[in-house]
Design a protein around this motif. Structure first.
Motif, PDB file in Angstrom:
ATOM      1  N   ALA A 164       4.943 -22.684  67.605  1.00  0.00           N
ATOM      2  CA  ALA A 164       4.584 -24.067  67.906  1.00  0.00           C
ATOM      3  C   ALA A 164       3.820 -24.107  69.218  1.00  0.00           C
ATOM      4  O   ALA A 164       3.841 -23.152  69.991  1.00  0.00           O
ATOM      5  CB  ALA A 164       5.840 -24.935  68.008  1.00  0.00           C
ATOM      6  N   ILE A 165       3.115 -25.205  69.437  1.00  0.00           N
ATOM      7  CA  ILE A 165       2.448 -25.400  70.722  1.00  0.00           C
ATOM      8  C   ILE A 165       3.488 -25.969  71.680  1.00  0.00           C
ATOM      9  O   ILE A 165       3.883 -27.119  71.558  1.00  0.00           O
ATOM     10  CB  ILE A 165       1.256 -26.362  70.583  1.00  0.00           C
ATOM     11  CG1 ILE A 165       0.262 -25.811  69.565  1.00  0.00           C
ATOM     12  CG2 ILE A 165       0.577 -26.574  71.932  1.00  0.00           C
ATOM     13  CD1 ILE A 165      -0.890 -26.739  69.280  1.00  0.00           C
ATOM     14  N   ASP A 166       3.948 -25.152  72.618  1.00  0.00           N
ATOM     15  CA  ASP A 166       5.048 -25.630  73.456  1.00  0.00           C
ATOM     16  C   ASP A 166       4.548 -26.086  74.831  1.00  0.00           C
ATOM     17  O   ASP A 166       5.239 -26.017  75.817  1.00  0.00           O
ATOM     18  CB  ASP A 166       6.134 -24.559  73.617  1.00  0.00           C
ATOM     19  CG  ASP A 166       5.621 -23.347  74.359  1.00  0.00           C
ATOM     20  OD1 ASP A 166       4.402 -23.249  74.530  1.00  0.00           O
ATOM     21  OD2 ASP A 166       6.428 -22.508  74.780  1.00  0.00           O
ATOM     22  N   LEU A 180       3.732 -29.086  76.100  1.00  0.00           N
ATOM     23  CA  LEU A 180       4.393 -30.234  76.709  1.00  0.00           C
ATOM     24  C   LEU A 180       5.781 -29.861  77.220  1.00  0.00           C
ATOM     25  O   LEU A 180       6.191 -30.271  78.308  1.00  0.00           O
ATOM     26  CB  LEU A 180       4.486 -31.353  75.666  1.00  0.00           C
ATOM     27  CG  LEU A 180       4.845 -32.741  76.169  1.00  0.00           C
ATOM     28  CD1 LEU A 180       3.843 -33.205  77.199  1.00  0.00           C
ATOM     29  CD2 LEU A 180       4.901 -33.710  75.004  1.00  0.00           C
ATOM     30  N   ASN A 181       6.473 -29.045  76.417  1.00  0.00           N
ATOM     31  CA  ASN A 181       7.840 -28.657  76.767  1.00  0.00           C
ATOM     32  C   ASN A 181       7.937 -27.929  78.102  1.00  0.00           C
ATOM     33  O   ASN A 181       9.003 -27.887  78.715  1.00  0.00           O
ATOM     34  CB  ASN A 181       8.422 -27.774  75.667  1.00  0.00           C
ATOM     35  CG  ASN A 181       9.208 -28.593  74.671  1.00  0.00           C
ATOM     36  OD1 ASN A 181       9.905 -29.524  75.060  1.00  0.00           O
ATOM     37  ND2 ASN A 181       9.085 -28.278  73.402  1.00  0.00           N
ATOM     38  N   VAL A 207       8.315 -34.169  57.489  1.00  0.00           N
ATOM     39  CA  VAL A 207       7.296 -33.385  56.777  1.00  0.00           C
ATOM     40  C   VAL A 207       7.958 -32.457  55.753  1.00  0.00           C
ATOM     41  O   VAL A 207       7.492 -32.335  54.616  1.00  0.00           O
ATOM     42  CB  VAL A 207       6.425 -32.573  57.764  1.00  0.00           C
ATOM     43  CG1 VAL A 207       5.375 -31.765  57.004  1.00  0.00           C
ATOM     44  CG2 VAL A 207       5.759 -33.492  58.773  1.00  0.00           C
ATOM     45  N   LEU A 226      10.272 -35.531  63.192  1.00  0.00           N
ATOM     46  CA  LEU A 226       8.993 -35.431  62.494  1.00  0.00           C
ATOM     47  C   LEU A 226       8.978 -34.212  61.563  1.00  0.00           C
ATOM     48  O   LEU A 226       8.510 -34.286  60.430  1.00  0.00           O
ATOM     49  CB  LEU A 226       7.840 -35.323  63.508  1.00  0.00           C
ATOM     50  CG  LEU A 226       7.497 -36.599  64.267  1.00  0.00           C
ATOM     51  CD1 LEU A 226       6.556 -36.294  65.425  1.00  0.00           C
ATOM     52  CD2 LEU A 226       6.860 -37.612  63.321  1.00  0.00           C
ATOM     53  N   SER A 227       9.523 -33.100  62.066  1.00  0.00           N
ATOM     54  CA  SER A 227       9.567 -31.882  61.250  1.00  0.00           C
ATOM     55  C   SER A 227      10.394 -32.122  59.995  1.00  0.00           C
ATOM     56  O   SER A 227      10.002 -31.710  58.898  1.00  0.00           O
ATOM     57  CB  SER A 227      10.169 -30.730  62.049  1.00  0.00           C
ATOM     58  OG  SER A 227       9.448 -30.520  63.235  1.00  0.00           O
ATOM     59  N   LEU A 256      12.463 -36.045  68.762  1.00  0.00           N
ATOM     60  CA  LEU A 256      11.307 -36.602  68.060  1.00  0.00           C
ATOM     61  C   LEU A 256      10.618 -35.520  67.239  1.00  0.00           C
ATOM     62  O   LEU A 256      10.295 -35.720  66.059  1.00  0.00           O
ATOM     63  CB  LEU A 256      10.342 -37.194  69.099  1.00  0.00           C
ATOM     64  CG  LEU A 256       9.301 -38.173  68.569  1.00  0.00           C
ATOM     65  CD1 LEU A 256       9.973 -39.321  67.851  1.00  0.00           C
ATOM     66  CD2 LEU A 256       8.455 -38.697  69.721  1.00  0.00           C
ATOM     67  N   ALA A 257      10.411 -34.365  67.866  1.00  0.00           N
ATOM     68  CA  ALA A 257       9.747 -33.255  67.159  1.00  0.00           C
ATOM     69  C   ALA A 257      10.567 -32.840  65.948  1.00  0.00           C
ATOM     70  O   ALA A 257      10.018 -32.618  64.864  1.00  0.00           O
ATOM     71  CB  ALA A 257       9.547 -32.070  68.108  1.00  0.00           C
ATOM     72  N   PHE A 316      16.485 -29.380  60.253  1.00  0.00           N
ATOM     73  CA  PHE A 316      15.766 -30.162  61.267  1.00  0.00           C
ATOM     74  C   PHE A 316      16.498 -31.478  61.524  1.00  0.00           C
ATOM     75  O   PHE A 316      16.624 -31.927  62.667  1.00  0.00           O
ATOM     76  CB  PHE A 316      14.327 -30.441  60.825  1.00  0.00           C
ATOM     77  CG  PHE A 316      13.385 -29.307  61.105  1.00  0.00           C
ATOM     78  CD1 PHE A 316      13.159 -28.868  62.413  1.00  0.00           C
ATOM     79  CD2 PHE A 316      12.704 -28.681  60.073  1.00  0.00           C
ATOM     80  CE1 PHE A 316      12.287 -27.820  62.666  1.00  0.00           C
ATOM     81  CE2 PHE A 316      11.831 -27.633  60.324  1.00  0.00           C
ATOM     82  CZ  PHE A 316      11.613 -27.201  61.626  1.00  0.00           C
ATOM     83  N   VAL A 326      11.888 -35.742  73.506  1.00  0.00           N
ATOM     84  CA  VAL A 326      10.776 -35.044  72.849  1.00  0.00           C
ATOM     85  C   VAL A 326      11.293 -34.088  71.776  1.00  0.00           C
ATOM     86  O   VAL A 326      10.759 -34.021  70.666  1.00  0.00           O
ATOM     87  CB  VAL A 326       9.919 -34.292  73.897  1.00  0.00           C
ATOM     88  CG1 VAL A 326       9.009 -33.278  73.233  1.00  0.00           C
ATOM     89  CG2 VAL A 326       9.097 -35.291  74.700  1.00  0.00           C
TER      90      VAL A 326
END
Lengths: 161, 425
Positions: free
Chosen positions: A75-77, A79-80, A102, A98-99, A94-95, A148, A91
């Motif tokens: 994942a693009i981490d 922000l974390n 999907v 959303l996961s 929320l992630a 998730f 966050v």
């Protein structure tokens, strides 16, 4: 956690591990046997190649299922790296939500897909139907949906089921 | 509405939603807005079972994790120090060569970092290279051998070009054309490494033939791995996927029964660890298939390229644009998907500008190679971050200088076609 839930959780984990061992060892042994047969007997077995290719898909999904439990996905981490405390909590939830969403869509789409393949009796290879081999897609994404979702609902430690 | 949702997906990516789900969401949204049933998503994912080469990924990864858990790195450091330790930057050149070699066989599917990272990082650190430098070197080298035969991307480029039937492109020519550019890249990285560590050069060793012999005896089984892979594949005896299976079984046997570094009880854990990683990569690959299809359905690539055709008058400005474009593309898209989509579009345009088709193939793959570790989304950055358990931002910084070096090389390759073509003519 309640005892029966614990047992279910443990048996799922054991099943995942067992499947991985069987798939990996099976791939290695079948592929090497194929090479040996080709060179010694001059022939091969036709079902080995498609079976191995399906095993790759199963490995992909079982690996991802375990990866979801361990919170170990590519994942693009970015922000974390820069947030802490309550915002990090928000966050992450929320992630995960959303996961889960999907994954739920994908579960639903793949259940329809496998059911369709079952109805139309699509063949995989030889005379075997394709749907049992495709079953790992809805199973994998359903399990990931649950995992998730649990990561949203439960504190981080208990969510590792 | 659509733009709103698209930016929502971008935001989800930044929040840390796993990449395969971000791409999946993008594809789902795209298909949904084109009124295509979402059942297409699992259908596309199931297409993973169409490729025989893919099995090389879990098998090479498992072999690599086994080697990583065993004391292979120690033995390899010993033998390489004994063989090349007298050279300045000996461990570095070994790292570059082994990575190039592995990538050359596996086609840059991320296997190199997975399989060799665990081996090379401790070895580089033990040889005295700083951690950021070592991380950058390995992440960069993870796509280094893409231009060397039997490079799968070059093969794929040749096949697509031949199918288009507008110009004759010989795959053998492509393979020969890739050799010099690949060697320039390896040398450039090597010399950069020497320069970067000039203040604290890694200590060099005296060359002792006896030590080399002893180190060789100790690591002979592991040194046999490349012989098995390369010998099997180049002789035509094994296809790559078979070589991967043979390698995995061979490594399993030598590490468990010969070196006895790995106990039976550890095997399940190693399988799980390696397959979690492989699962993540394979799923990204699988959902990228459907996302790519959506892009093609929506004619997105064509629209972009039509605009571009008006913009560039000369061959050189076109080539410069191509470099930037392919670099960005390589960072976003899987190399095989990118080749399959873009070659049919770019090749006619490039021919129009007078670019040699073999040279174009080299430019294409060379740029894609850098795209693998172009921030923020180059695949190898994620894989390295995953493999070494480092934050991705740390890898951005570590990889940047290497990226600059390779970009200069790519510019050189692009603007001096002779480097690729002189061995052919």
């Amino acid at each position: 956690m309640l005892k029966p839930i614990k047992m279910v959780v443990h048996s799922i984990r054991a099943a995942e591990s067992a499947m991985l061992v069987i798939l990996l060892l099976g791939m290695m042994i079948l592929a090497v046997a194929q090479i040996a047969m080709r060179n010694l007997l001059g022939t091969g077995v036709t079902w080995i190649d498609p079976l191995i290719r399906i095993a790759v898909l199963w490995i992909a999904l079982i690996g991802a299922m375990i990866g979801t439990r361990e919170g170990n996905h590519i994942a693009i981490d970015l922000l974390n790296q820069y947030i802490k405390g309550r915002w990090k909590w928000v966050v992450e939830r929320l992630a995960n939500a959303l996961s889960a969403f999907v994954c739920a869509i994908m579960s639903w789409a793949s259940i329809l897909f496998v059911y369709d393949e079952y109805l139309y009796d699509t063949p995989a290879f030889g005379a075997l139907p394709a749907w049992p081999f495709e079953l790992i897609i809805p199973i994998g994404f359903s399990v990931m949906t649950i995992r998730f979702a649990l990561r949203v609902l439960l504190p981080s430690q208990e969510a590792r089921v | 509405m659509n733009a709103f949702l698209s930016s929502g997906i971008l935001l989800a990516a930044l929040l840390g939603v796993p990449l395969f789900l971000v791409i999946l969401a993008g594809a789902a949204l795209g298909f949904h807005s084109s009124d295509i049933d979402l059942m297409v998503l699992p259908i596309e994912l199931y297409r993973l079972t169409e490729s025989s080469v893919l099995m090389a990924l879990p098998l090479f990864a498992f072999a690599g994790f086994l080697l990583g858990e065993a004391k292979t790195a120690d033995r390899l450091v010993r033998v390489s120090m004994a063989a090349l330790g007298w050279m300045p930057g000996g461990m570095m050149i070994i790292g570059l060569m082994t990575c190039a070699f592995f990538t050359m066989l596996t086609g840059g599917s991320g296997v190199t970092i997975v399989a060799l990272g665990a081996l090379l990082l401790p070895a580089l650190r033990a040889a005295g290279y700083p951690e950021p430098f070592s991380l950058g070197l390995i992440t960069t080298s993870g796509s280094l051998g893409l231009l060397l035969p039997p490079a799968i991307p070059l093969l794929l480029y040749g096949i697509i070009a031949q199918q288009m039937d507008i110009v004759a492109v010989d795959v053998a020519d492509l393979f020969i054309a890739g050799i010099v550019p690949a060697l320039i890249m390896i040398l450039a990285l090597y010399f950069y490494g020497l320069w970067a560590n000039r203040r604290a050069p890694a200590p060099t060793q005296k060359f002792i033939p006896k030590e080399l012999w002893l180190a060789f005896l100790e690591s002979k089984w592991e040194l046999g791995i490349p012989v098995l892979v390369l010998g099997g594949v180049l002789s035509g005896w094994l296809v790559l996927s078979e070589a991967a299976a043979a390698t995995a079984l061979y490594v399993l046997i030598i590490e468990v029964f010969v070196y006895k570094d790995i106990k039976f009880g550890q095997l399940v854990g190693i399988m799980r660890k390696s397959m979690v990683m492989v699962g993540g990569i394979l799923l990204i690959l699988g959902v990228a298939l459907s996302f790519t299809n959506f892009l093609v359905d929506a004619q997105v690539p064509e629209k972009i390229f039509d605009m571009v055709l008006d913009l560039f008058q000369s061959k050189w400005s076109f080539l410069l644009f191509l470099n930037v474009f392919l670099l960005a593309l390589g960072a976003i898209l899987d190399i095989f998907a990118a080749l399959i989509i873009m070659v049919p579009l770019i090749l006619p345009v490039a021919l129009h500008y007078g670019v040699d088709p073999v040279h174009l193939g080299i430019i294409f793959v060379a740029n894609m190679q850098i795209g693998y570790f172009t921030p923020p989304v180059g695949m190898n950055l994620f894989i390295a971050s995953y493999r070494f358990n480092k934050p991705i931002s740390e890898l951005y910084v570590a990889t940047l200088p290497f990226m600059v070096v390779l970009m200069l090389v790519v510019l050189l390759i692009t603007y001096v076609p002779q480097l690729s073509l002189w061995l052919i003519d």
